[in-house]
Motif scaffolding. Structure first.
Motif, mmCIF file in Angstrom:
data_model
loop_
_atom_site.group_PDB
_atom_site.id
_atom_site.type_symbol
_atom_site.label_atom_id
_atom_site.label_comp_id
_atom_site.label_asym_id
_atom_site.label_seq_id
_atom_site.Cartn_x
_atom_site.Cartn_y
_atom_site.Cartn_z
ATOM 1 N N UNK A 46 0.795 -1.229 0.000
ATOM 2 C CA UNK A 46 0.000 0.000 0.000
ATOM 3 C C UNK A 46 0.822 1.271 0.000
ATOM 4 N N UNK A 47 2.140 1.158 0.161
ATOM 5 C CA UNK A 47 2.993 2.350 0.154
ATOM 6 C C UNK A 47 2.996 3.034 -1.219
ATOM 7 N N UNK A 48 3.090 4.371 -1.190
ATOM 8 C CA UNK A 48 3.270 5.164 -2.410
ATOM 9 C C UNK A 48 4.684 5.724 -2.381
ATOM 10 N N UNK A 55 10.364 0.165 -5.994
ATOM 11 C CA UNK A 55 10.418 -1.035 -5.153
ATOM 12 C C UNK A 55 9.201 -1.880 -5.496
ATOM 13 N N UNK A 56 9.383 -3.166 -5.753
ATOM 14 C CA UNK A 56 8.253 -4.011 -6.178
ATOM 15 C C UNK A 56 7.149 -4.162 -5.141
ATOM 16 N N UNK A 57 7.416 -3.802 -3.902
ATOM 17 C CA UNK A 57 6.399 -3.956 -2.867
ATOM 18 C C UNK A 57 5.420 -2.803 -2.768
ATOM 19 N N UNK A 58 5.635 -1.742 -3.551
ATOM 20 C CA UNK A 58 4.788 -0.553 -3.419
ATOM 21 C C UNK A 58 3.490 -0.695 -4.213
ATOM 22 N N UNK A 59 2.513 0.140 -3.871
ATOM 23 C CA UNK A 59 1.235 0.160 -4.590
ATOM 24 C C UNK A 59 1.280 1.137 -5.762
ATOM 25 N N UNK A 60 1.965 2.274 -5.568
ATOM 26 C CA UNK A 60 2.077 3.311 -6.595
ATOM 27 C C UNK A 60 3.495 3.861 -6.581
ATOM 28 N N UNK A 61 3.971 4.263 -7.767
ATOM 29 C CA UNK A 61 5.331 4.800 -7.877
ATOM 30 C C UNK A 61 5.333 5.985 -8.834
#
Length: 297
Positions: A46-48, A55-61
């Motif tokens: 869920x991190x933006x 980073x592949x773990x994020x929700x938005x970049x």
């Protein structure tokens, strides 16, 4: 949902816009690009992420740095652009209740170093530029100030922000620091052909000041190397490289060059963090590349 960004003016504006556009439930995570590149950041679902490597773990970049381009599909927006904040503003253009056009225009100007000689020499005449100089990612104790600026930018115009007592105090301090910084630059900067090199390693605490000033002091140069000790780790050194914003004849892609040393950035500016024992050798290799002044792309 949490914002993960870096503590520079672009990152702070990104955070302000994301707070307005999304439902942010946690405090901002402030990190350095090098930490993200080396996998040292705990990214949550869920991190933006904004103004930092993917980073592949994020929700938005959201990002705009040359060396951070990826081929993996992702949610968000990447493009080589003057600022990451401009991309956030574009992506969420229908979600803002306020007009942030001026803010984005100024962020684009500052982050891309699209400045005039007058703006560099007399930043006190230009509110956004001077405000951006109050932000230093090397001062981790300033995190409450970064968070305060995010909140102020969300709610107020620049004239009101400058009236905030803590902001006023920092603006005055920056103006005084810039005067001292000019003297320091003149003493410790050396010039080799078209390259200037500023080495701050002899200082226990790296002097702070107008990062564009070196280009006006040494107008014959096309690029500057800046070396400083890592404030968080005495065994590491940070090497920054930037094209002159006045003498635009440097052909080297800085971000690409610094990626060889675990760093990165834009075509015209970037940095890398290296072990202190390797700093002289890395600097020598960087200097050699810059003296050749070839694109290498």
């Amino acid at each position: 949902m949490r914002i993960v960004t870096r503590a520079d003016f672009d990152g702070i504006v990104c955070a302000a816009l994301l707070y307005e556009a999304e439902t942010i439930t946690q405090q901002i995570k402030w990190v350095e690009p090098n930490d993200m590149q080396k996998g040292g950041v705990d990214v949550h679902i869920g991190d933006i992420i904004a103004n930092l490597p993917y980073h592949p773990g994020c929700a938005l970049w959201f990002d705009h740095h040359y060396t951070n381009q990826i081929q993996t599909p992702f949610e968000g927006l990447f493009r080589i652009a003057p600022s990451a904040a401009g991309l956030v503003y574009e992506y969420y253009k229908d979600r803002f209740s306020r007009n942030f056009d001026e803010l984005i225009s100024e962020t684009d100007r500052i982050d891309s170093a699209d400045l005039s000689a007058d703006q560099v020499l007399y930043p006190e005449k230009y509110p956004y530029i001077l405000l951006s100089m109050t932000i230093s990612s090397s001062e981790k104790a300033d995190e409450p100030y970064w968070n305060m600026l995010v909140d102020l930018i969300r709610r107020h115009e620049i004239s009101r922000i400058l009236q905030e007592p803590e902001v006023r105090g920092r603006l005055q301090k920056v103006t005084e620091q810039n005067k001292k910084f000019k003297t320091i630059l003149e003493k410790i900067t050396t010039v080799n052909a078209h390259v200037s090199l500023t080495d701050f390693r002899s200082f226990e605490k790296t002097p702070v000041g107008n990062r564009f000033l070196v280009y006006s002091l040494f107008p014959e140069t096309v690029v500057n190397i800046r070396i400083r000790n890592d404030a968080e780790d005495k065994d590491k050194v940070i090497i920054g490289v930037g094209h002159s914003i006045f003498n635009r004849n440097c052909n080297v892609n800085v971000g690409l060059m610094l990626s060889r040393f675990g760093g990165g950035g834009h075509r015209g500016a970037g940095s890398c963090t290296v072990p202190a024992v390797d700093a002289d050798a890395v600097t020598s290799e960087i200097l050699d590349t810059l003296l050749k002044n070839q694109s290498g792309e």
